[in-house]
Enzyme design. Structure first.
Site, PDB file in Angstrom:
ATOM      1  N   ARG A  18       0.814  -1.226   0.000  1.00 17.46           N
ATOM      2  CA  ARG A  18       0.000   0.000   0.000  1.00 17.46           C
ATOM      3  C   ARG A  18       0.849   1.278   0.000  1.00 17.46           C
ATOM      4  O   ARG A  18       0.583   2.176  -0.790  1.00 17.46           O
ATOM      5  CB  ARG A  18      -1.012  -0.038   1.142  1.00 17.46           C
ATOM      6  CG  ARG A  18      -2.144  -1.047   0.871  1.00 17.46           C
ATOM      7  CD  ARG A  18      -3.080  -1.171   2.047  1.00 17.46           C
ATOM      8  NE  ARG A  18      -2.337  -1.595   3.227  1.00 17.46           N
ATOM      9  CZ  ARG A  18      -2.775  -1.451   4.469  1.00 17.46           C
ATOM     10  NH1 ARG A  18      -3.936  -0.870   4.696  1.00 17.46           N
ATOM     11  NH2 ARG A  18      -2.057  -1.881   5.469  1.00 17.46           N
ATOM     12  N   ASN A  36      -6.690  -2.715   1.540  1.00 21.59           N
ATOM     13  CA  ASN A  36      -6.521  -4.165   1.581  1.00 21.59           C
ATOM     14  C   ASN A  36      -7.859  -4.794   1.851  1.00 21.59           C
ATOM     15  O   ASN A  36      -8.617  -4.254   2.651  1.00 21.59           O
ATOM     16  CB  ASN A  36      -5.730  -4.536   2.848  1.00 21.59           C
ATOM     17  CG  ASN A  36      -4.249  -4.580   2.617  1.00 21.59           C
ATOM     18  OD1 ASN A  36      -3.785  -4.466   1.497  1.00 21.59           O
ATOM     19  ND2 ASN A  36      -3.514  -4.753   3.703  1.00 21.59           N
TER      20      ASN A  36
END
Ligand code: ZN
Ligand code: FE
Length: 746
Positions: A18, A36
């Protein structure tokens, strides 16, 4: 508003995915978000088309170091929201879990710099890690991979760690095990009665002193404890062999650094790369004859298993040590690696003098991986730390949820759902109650990770395997479908799976032991096979294993049996052959009766056992204390300048080696015997391959861990321009069986 939505699957959590996406989006001036969920990572982008394309290109070509992208789906969507910034948003929960769990990874160079830098607040902190390194699988209780779901949940981050954790530009952004001396797990040194000696850095310094003084100690690693002593101290190594009741089996050796290692082993370029890789596996390499290494670390073997420090704790330990150390998995024989201090004290308190522990719990045990270099490429023999859990993308989706439970030795399990195959780390030999517990625990762990309830269970055909009994019981209790796959066919399929083959192949399954369709012990099989069926076209002529299991530990029994097949009893008695000399007259008589009347003397076509027999006929091993010993010993006698081979015949589909046995007895020189024998095996493969010009060749089964046989055969098949395959990521030994079992259902 048109937006680009991207779904990424694979190893994409816990690997800095990320923040990487965040920084990349900023770089291309894109807006939107990344999050996520338990299937992977979702990205939503708004911005100029060329910037989005550049972003995608970068994502595909240069993903984060530890990420492994299995699939990347890009779609155009309409959204109401117009994003003004790019943000990382909280994890979403959904129903199906298919995020791939990352293996544990060795400490990275940046973290090594941190622990060496006296200005850094993690200076000499032994549990340092970041997004690019450290524990994953071993500390995860369940997914998604967030700190609350790991054994780090009991440690509250201090301000300094907390600031790094929330800063997307920091290497420790969302690194779940992040910690420091102030807030993280602590190191403690104990004597073998559980009394504290000292803690923190003093503990590491002190245990180094104990190792130098010749003590045997236990040190907690990433996925379990190691038993450690000075590898240059003959007395310590002897003492360890006595205390662990392990007479000959080689110990793995950890070195301070690659330069130190090179004083003890002769490395090829490929081997050096493997040893230095981010996985830092134990690698089998050629040793240099040096008096520095204690003789008894790997008795009578010209190879050693070497590795480098892979946790910050090891790195700091070697600041106080110069000599290499024996670092062997802490376990009782036939039991899994020990992961807690209490179990260690309980089971090995009498083996070790001191224990170095820390309070970051190991949730899932994971052994060290063991590899070698074959044809200058990595060849995995024990798939564990650094590599496992291993995810393999299947060529198509399975229509049921499948659990494959492998074989009984070197057990691993595999799950298949949709187009994912997940292979567990090495579970080991299932010869004890505690190893069966570990097997069941591994199944439970993987079921929890993937919210997985099998509809089909696949096991071996061997009626006495613990795995077969477990599967039969489980399927009858839960009304599941039970599938049994022949052992050597599963070996063939495992190799086909690694190479994604879906065609007819000519397969050589050369192996130790496996239950055959005729109830005999197979292991020298030639099949024509595809994904649906197999035909056994040739096999090694059966011989009798005198005393059954005993014959595995005593190669001389197999050799004698082959002599009885070849000569009359009277002739055997008069042979000048090391095998015969190793029995007295009355033993020879008893053995002959066993052979003649077939009392506890099962039939086998195993090439593994044939290696044992040849080692005895060559006079180099009449007994063996660990698997593969005879192969290693024959290999080191192999002479690459000698081209002769023993003769064999094929009679009614059986590979008859009686001529070879006679010639071995006459040759009476170990190096000649070893060489001509290995050349004969290679001839068998090449000759049969030439009869089936159109078929690609599969080499599979534990025997092909023999580097000499595999490299020699590869070279010859290459000269002939044959298409041939062996597996090197999926273990070629029984640890790959679970993968083959899954492939049978595709
Ligand atoms: Zn901290
Ligand atoms: Fe096998």
């Amino acid at each position: 508003m048109t937006s680009t939505s991207i779904k990424v699957q694979g190893i994409v959590q816990g690997v800095g995915f990320r923040p990487y996406v965040y920084n990349l989006a900023l770089q291309y001036n894109l807006k939107g978000y990344v999050n996520n969920d338990d299937r992977g990572v979702n990205i939503l982008l708004q911005g100029f088309e060329e910037d989005i394309n550049a972003f995608l290109k970068e994502l595909e070509t240069n993903p984060p170091i530890l990420a492994k992208i299995d699939s990347l789906d890009v779609t155009q969507t309409q959204t109401e929201t117009f994003y003004k910034t790019f943000e990382i948003i909280q994890s979403e929960q959904s129903n199906s879990k298919s995020t791939i769990i990352s293996p544990d990874i060795a400490v990275c160079d940046d973290c090594i710099d941190d622990i060496h830098n006296s200005d850094n607040f993690r200076f000499k902190y032994a549990l340092t890690n970041c997004t690019n390194c450290g524990p994953r699988y071993s500390i995860i209780k369940t997914v998604p991979y967030d700190r609350v779901n790991t054994s780090m949940n009991k440690f509250i981050m201090c301000e300094a760690c907390g600031n790094e954790y929330i800063d997307p530009s920091n290497r420790r952004y969302h690194a779940q095990p992040v910690s420091c001396e102030t807030c993280g797990p602590k190191i403690i040194l104990l004597d073998n009665e559980d009394n504290e000696v000292c803690h923190d850095l003093c503990a590491i310094e002190q245990i180094a002193t104990y190792i130098k003084a010749g003590n045997i100690v236990a040190i907690k690693g990433m996925g379990g404890f190691h038993i450690i002593c000075d590898a240059t101290n003959e007395h310590s190594v002897d003492e360890l062999r006595i205390r662990k009741n392990r007479p000959d089996k080689p110990f793995a050796i950890m070195f301070k650094d690659i330069n130190n290692l090179k004083e003890y082993a002769k490395l090829t370029h490929a081997e050096e790369e493997i040893i230095l890789s981010k996985e830092k596996p134990i690698t089998l390499v050629k040793r240099i004859k040096t008096p520095k290494l204690a003789r008894n670390v790997a008795p009578n073997i010209d190879r050693i298993g070497v590795f480098l420090p892979y946790t910050p704790l090891h790195i700091i330990l070697f600041e106080y040590l110069d000599n290499p150390i024996v670092a062997t998995s802490a376990n009782l024989s036939n039991e899994p690696i020990i992961r807690s201090k209490d179990e260690l004290m309980d089971k090995l308190g009498n083996v070790v003098d001191y224990v170095l522990d820390f309070n970051r719990d190991i949730i899932n045990a994971c052994d060290d991986s063991v590899v070698q270099s074959i044809n200058d490429e990595i060849f995995v023999m024990r798939n564990a730390r650094g590599f496992a859990p291993t995810s393999i993308k299947l060529p198509k989706k399975v229509n049921k949820k499948i659990l494959a439970i492998g074989a009984n030795q070197k057990n691993t399990i595999a799950l298949a759902f949709e187009d994912n195959l997940i292979l567990s780390p090495h579970v080991g030999d299932l010869n004890s109650i505690s190893s069966m517990d570990y097997f069941k625990r591994t199944i439970e762990t993987f079921k929890r990770f993937y919210d997985f309830e099998p509809e089909v269970i696949i096991c071996d055909k061997h009626p006495n395997y613990e795995t077969t009994k477990w599967a039969t019981y489980e399927c009858s209790q839960k009304h599941l479908e039970l599938v049994q796959v022949q052992h050597h066919y599963a070996h063939v399929l495992a190799t086909m799976a690694e190479h994604n083959l879906d065609e007819k192949v000519l397969a050589f399954a050369f192996d130790g032991t496996g239950f055959g369709d005729d109830g005999k012990i197979w292991g020298g099989e030639v099949f024509i096979a595809d994904k649906n069926e197999y035909e056994r076209i040739y096999s090694l002529d059966y011989f009798k294993l005198l005393g059954s299991e005993k014959a595995v530990r005593e190669p001389k029994r197999v050799a004698l049996s082959l002599l009885f097949d070849t000569y009359s009893f009277e002739e055997v008695l008069s042979l000048d052959c090391p095998t015969v000399h190793h029995f007295n007259d009355s033993e020879l008589k008893v053995m002959h009766t066993v052979w003649e009347r077939e009392l506890n003397a099962p039939y086998s076509s195993s090439i593994g056992r044939l290696f044992d027999a040849v080692a005895s006929l060559a006079g180099i091993a009449h007994e063996q204390s660990y698997e593969g010993e005879t192969g290693l010993k024959l290999e080191q006698l192999y002479d690459w300048h000698r081209a002769q081979a023993y003769e064999y015949e094929i009679v009614d589909g059986r590979i008859d080696i009686k001529k070879a046995i006679r010639a071995m007895v006459e040759d009476n020189e170990s190096s000649v015997i070893a060489t001509k024998f290995i050349n004969m095996l290679s001839n068998i493969i090449v000759d049969i391959s030439l009869q089936h010009e159109s078929l690609p060749i599969i080499l599979t089964g534990g025997v092909f861990q023999n580097k000499t046989l595999l490299e020699l055969t590869s070279k010859r098949l290459e000269v002939l321009e044959k298409r041939y395959y062996y597996s090197s990521k999926v273990p070629i030994n029984d640890a790959g069986i679970a993968v083959g079992q899954i492939y049978s259902q595709l």
